[in-house]
Motif scaffolding. Structure first.
Motif, PDB file in Angstrom:
ATOM      1  N   LYS A  83     -20.747  10.537 -50.270  1.00  0.00           N
ATOM      2  CA  LYS A  83     -19.980  11.539 -51.004  1.00  0.00           C
ATOM      3  C   LYS A  83     -18.531  11.553 -50.538  1.00  0.00           C
ATOM      4  N   GLN A  84     -18.311  11.463 -49.224  1.00  0.00           N
ATOM      5  CA  GLN A  84     -16.959  11.500 -48.691  1.00  0.00           C
ATOM      6  C   GLN A  84     -16.173  10.236 -49.053  1.00  0.00           C
ATOM      7  N   ALA A  85     -16.862   9.108 -49.162  1.00  0.00           N
ATOM      8  CA  ALA A  85     -16.168   7.842 -49.427  1.00  0.00           C
ATOM      9  C   ALA A  85     -16.028   7.546 -50.908  1.00  0.00           C
ATOM     10  N   GLY A  86     -16.898   8.127 -51.726  1.00  0.00           N
ATOM     11  CA  GLY A  86     -16.977   7.736 -53.124  1.00  0.00           C
ATOM     12  C   GLY A  86     -18.147   6.794 -53.316  1.00  0.00           C
ATOM     13  N   PHE A  87     -18.734   6.822 -54.494  1.00  0.00           N
ATOM     14  CA  PHE A  87     -20.007   6.125 -54.701  1.00  0.00           C
ATOM     15  C   PHE A  87     -19.885   4.611 -54.509  1.00  0.00           C
ATOM     16  N   THR A  88     -18.998   3.972 -55.257  1.00  0.00           N
ATOM     17  CA  THR A  88     -18.877   2.514 -55.167  1.00  0.00           C
ATOM     18  C   THR A  88     -18.360   2.074 -53.811  1.00  0.00           C
ATOM     19  N   SER A  89     -17.311   2.735 -53.319  1.00  0.00           N
ATOM     20  CA  SER A  89     -16.761   2.354 -52.018  1.00  0.00           C
ATOM     21  C   SER A  89     -17.762   2.640 -50.903  1.00  0.00           C
ATOM     22  N   GLY A  90     -18.606   3.663 -51.074  1.00  0.00           N
ATOM     23  CA  GLY A  90     -19.634   3.957 -50.081  1.00  0.00           C
ATOM     24  C   GLY A  90     -20.633   2.821 -49.959  1.00  0.00           C
ATOM     25  N   ILE A  91     -21.072   2.286 -51.095  1.00  0.00           N
ATOM     26  CA  ILE A  91     -22.004   1.158 -51.083  1.00  0.00           C
ATOM     27  C   ILE A  91     -21.357  -0.059 -50.426  1.00  0.00           C
ATOM     28  N   ILE A  92     -20.110  -0.333 -50.799  1.00  0.00           N
ATOM     29  CA  ILE A  92     -19.406  -1.487 -50.232  1.00  0.00           C
ATOM     30  C   ILE A  92     -19.243  -1.336 -48.729  1.00  0.00           C
ATOM     31  N   LEU A  93     -18.912  -0.119 -48.271  1.00  0.00           N
ATOM     32  CA  LEU A  93     -18.709   0.113 -46.841  1.00  0.00           C
ATOM     33  C   LEU A  93     -19.997  -0.073 -46.048  1.00  0.00           C
ATOM     34  N   ILE A  94     -21.126   0.355 -46.598  1.00  0.00           N
ATOM     35  CA  ILE A  94     -22.406   0.160 -45.906  1.00  0.00           C
ATOM     36  C   ILE A  94     -22.674  -1.334 -45.717  1.00  0.00           C
ATOM     37  N   LEU A  95     -22.412  -2.109 -46.756  1.00  0.00           N
ATOM     38  CA  LEU A  95     -22.626  -3.556 -46.670  1.00  0.00           C
ATOM     39  C   LEU A  95     -21.673  -4.204 -45.670  1.00  0.00           C
ATOM     40  N   LEU A  96     -20.384  -3.860 -45.759  1.00  0.00           N
ATOM     41  CA  LEU A  96     -19.391  -4.478 -44.875  1.00  0.00           C
ATOM     42  C   LEU A  96     -19.590  -4.071 -43.421  1.00  0.00           C
ATOM     43  N   MET A  97     -19.879  -2.783 -43.188  1.00  0.00           N
ATOM     44  CA  MET A  97     -20.095  -2.333 -41.807  1.00  0.00           C
ATOM     45  C   MET A  97     -21.360  -2.944 -41.229  1.00  0.00           C
ATOM     46  N   GLY A  98     -22.367  -3.141 -42.061  1.00  0.00           N
ATOM     47  CA  GLY A  98     -23.582  -3.795 -41.593  1.00  0.00           C
ATOM     48  C   GLY A  98     -23.306  -5.223 -41.147  1.00  0.00           C
ATOM     49  N   PHE A 137     -18.574  15.599 -60.362  1.00  0.00           N
ATOM     50  CA  PHE A 137     -18.703  14.291 -59.749  1.00  0.00           C
ATOM     51  C   PHE A 137     -17.489  14.026 -58.868  1.00  0.00           C
ATOM     52  N   VAL A 138     -17.627  13.062 -58.002  1.00  0.00           N
ATOM     53  CA  VAL A 138     -16.520  12.655 -57.141  1.00  0.00           C
ATOM     54  C   VAL A 138     -16.063  11.279 -57.584  1.00  0.00           C
ATOM     55  N   PRO A 139     -14.842  10.889 -57.265  1.00  0.00           N
ATOM     56  CA  PRO A 139     -14.365   9.574 -57.695  1.00  0.00           C
ATOM     57  C   PRO A 139     -15.097   8.457 -56.972  1.00  0.00           C
ATOM     58  N   GLU A 140     -14.960   7.258 -57.503  1.00  0.00           N
ATOM     59  CA  GLU A 140     -15.609   6.104 -56.894  1.00  0.00           C
ATOM     60  C   GLU A 140     -14.977   5.719 -55.564  1.00  0.00           C
ATOM     61  N   PHE A 141     -13.740   6.155 -55.355  1.00  0.00           N
ATOM     62  CA  PHE A 141     -13.048   5.886 -54.094  1.00  0.00           C
ATOM     63  C   PHE A 141     -12.349   7.154 -53.643  1.00  0.00           C
ATOM     64  N   ARG A 142     -12.494   7.479 -52.345  1.00  0.00           N
ATOM     65  CA  ARG A 142     -11.806   8.638 -51.778  1.00  0.00           C
ATOM     66  C   ARG A 142     -11.134   8.250 -50.470  1.00  0.00           C
ATOM     67  N   LEU A 143     -10.038   8.922 -50.165  1.00  0.00           N
ATOM     68  CA  LEU A 143      -9.313   8.641 -48.932  1.00  0.00           C
ATOM     69  C   LEU A 143     -10.067   9.116 -47.699  1.00  0.00           C
ATOM     70  N   LEU A 144     -11.166   9.849 -47.893  1.00  0.00           N
ATOM     71  CA  LEU A 144     -11.992  10.301 -46.769  1.00  0.00           C
ATOM     72  C   LEU A 144     -13.005   9.245 -46.337  1.00  0.00           C
ATOM     73  N   PHE A 145     -12.891   8.027 -46.849  1.00  0.00           N
ATOM     74  CA  PHE A 145     -13.884   6.988 -46.553  1.00  0.00           C
ATOM     75  C   PHE A 145     -14.058   6.699 -45.061  1.00  0.00           C
TER      76      PHE A 145
END
Length: 438
Positions: free
Chosen positions: A19-34, A228-236
């Protein structure tokens, strides 16, 4: 074993992080951080093999840090290891207080046949979802109670003595402080299977809830409204802080992999474990976020502990809280034992110098948990702060520095390797700084 060890309290905050990161960026961040944390963990596993002419078969990663950085590496590795352990124990205390409070409230209402009508905004029906943050500041914040009888004195007394932040965190002391003082917590290690059962049940709960609630997604890149929240947020960076601890096993991975019968399979097993952990985080986070009913509620209502979005009288959430409560009450003494061994052995050369030493240390650790549960019970924020802090050292800094130094001493350091690993270190530093700016 690695999957079971790595899966911890962070799983409850992943939907909030998305929620804090945004839906699409949240998914991408989980993959990249993993992927990033897996690579750094691989560097930890192979760090001993890059030391020539010394038998390092019994070394842990702090020993490797001491070899390369001297006393500074030894002390700093101890500090950041204690941050990770104590931070995890603080989160456990906050969550155990939460689970014990909701469990007690469920049992009390069931036994006394109390009909509870939540004034907290939420959906209607048997699969109710609530928005606790929307009730903040309400004069009757918790609920309106309707009794079949006209006397509510007993309930008011119960509410006074069974308070989530003012009383329940103190009740846990009577149970857990004596357990922390045991010389060996081997008895609790037998309940390690509860962690697997809890995670499997959470997956089951999320699947059933999503099947009833359906999918509620409206896509928008940057614009926010009430639903809804945007797909990208500065709180990521708040999600990257949570993920640093969620994928953190770097200070104990060497010990865990030593039990492998075929040591040549360590990298393969580590990769499989990270894949399964990332898949579990993705499933829980995406399903909770996507199925959260918006409208009528807002995605902003997703709590730092997603179980708080289900009322205390929800039977499936009640079972999940009971599972997690007992699991954490068995893991907590194990974490305390690890903290005791590392701290007291470093200063006194003995993991149990005396009952007094152990008792004072445990009082300090328990006190930290009680204070946070009383005044700052925000597990998502605690996880991201402690995760980014210990992650800077064990995930980003030390593995990269050790690898570059080893390559340099062997005359094999290239500009490509230098730039890549300096960039990884800068990412870890930026991750830590961002936690305190957002």
């Amino acid at each position: 074993m690695i999957w079971n060890t790595m899966m911890g309290t962070s799983i409850l905050s992943i939907p909030w992080g998305i929620k804090q990161a945004g839906f699409t960026s949240g998914i991408i961040l989980i993959l990249l951080m993993g992927i990033l944390t897996l690579y750094c963990c691989y560097r930890v596993v192979t760090s001993r093999k890059m030391i020539p002419l010394i038998d390092t078969s019994n070394w842990e990663f702090p020993d490797v840090c001491k070899y390369y950085f001297g006393s500074f590496g030894e002390w700093s590795s101890l500090l950041f290891s204690m941050v990770s352990l104590v931070g995890a124990m603080v989160v456990y205390w906050v969550l155990m207080s939460n689970f014990l409070f909701n469990t007690g409230k469920f049992i009390y209402n069931f036994v006394h046949d109390i009909n509870v009508t939540d004034i907290v905004p939420g959906t209607n029906g048997s699969n109710k979802v609530i928005c606790p943050s929307a009730a903040s500041g309400h004069p009757l914040q918790n609920m309106v109670v309707m009794f079949s009888s006209g006397n509510n004195t007993g309930f008011e007394l119960f509410e006074e003595w069974w308070n989530k932040s003012q009383t329940v965190p103190f009740y846990l002391i009577a149970v857990l402080l004596p357990l922390l003082n045991l010389k060996s917590p081997s008895f609790f290690a037998k309940f390690n299977v509860l962690g697997t059962v809890s995670v499997v049940y959470l997956v089951f709960l999320v699947t059933v809830k999503a099947a009833h609630l359906g999918i509620h997604l409206e896509y928008n890149l940057f614009t926010e409204n009430d639903f809804f929240v945007p797909e990208f947020r500065l709180l990521f960076p708040q999600l990257t802080g949570v993920l640093t601890l969620a994928f953190f096993i770097h200070n104990s991975v060497i010990t865990l992999l030593q039990n492998n019968r075929n040591q040549e399979n360590n990298v393969r097993d580590l990769s499989i474990a990270y894949f399964l952990v990332g898949l579990t985080y993705l499933y829980i986070g995406v399903i909770i976020f996507a199925s959260f009913p918006s409208p009528p509620l807002s995605k902003e209502c997703i709590e730092q502990n997603f179980l708080d979005n289900f009322p205390s009288d929800d039977i499936m959430s009640f079972i999940a809280r009971v599972f997690l409560l007992f699991q954490m009450m068995t893991v907590y003494p194990l974490l305390g034992y690890l903290a005791r061994v590392q701290f007291l052995r470093h200063f006194f050369g003995n993991a149990y110098p005396s009952f007094f030493h152990v008792f004072v240390l445990n009082i300090a650790i328990v006190g930290a948990g009680v204070v946070m549960a009383r005044f700052y019970p925000n597990i998502g924020c605690i996880i991201r702060y402690s995760g980014a802090t210990c992650g800077l050292a064990f995930v980003f800094l030390y593995p990269s520095l050790i690898y570059m130094i080893a390559l340099h001493r062997a005359g094999q350091l290239t500009w490509t390797a230098l730039i890549i690993h300096i960039f990884i270190i800068l990412l870890g530093l930026a991750n830590l700084i961002a936690q305190f700016l957002l």
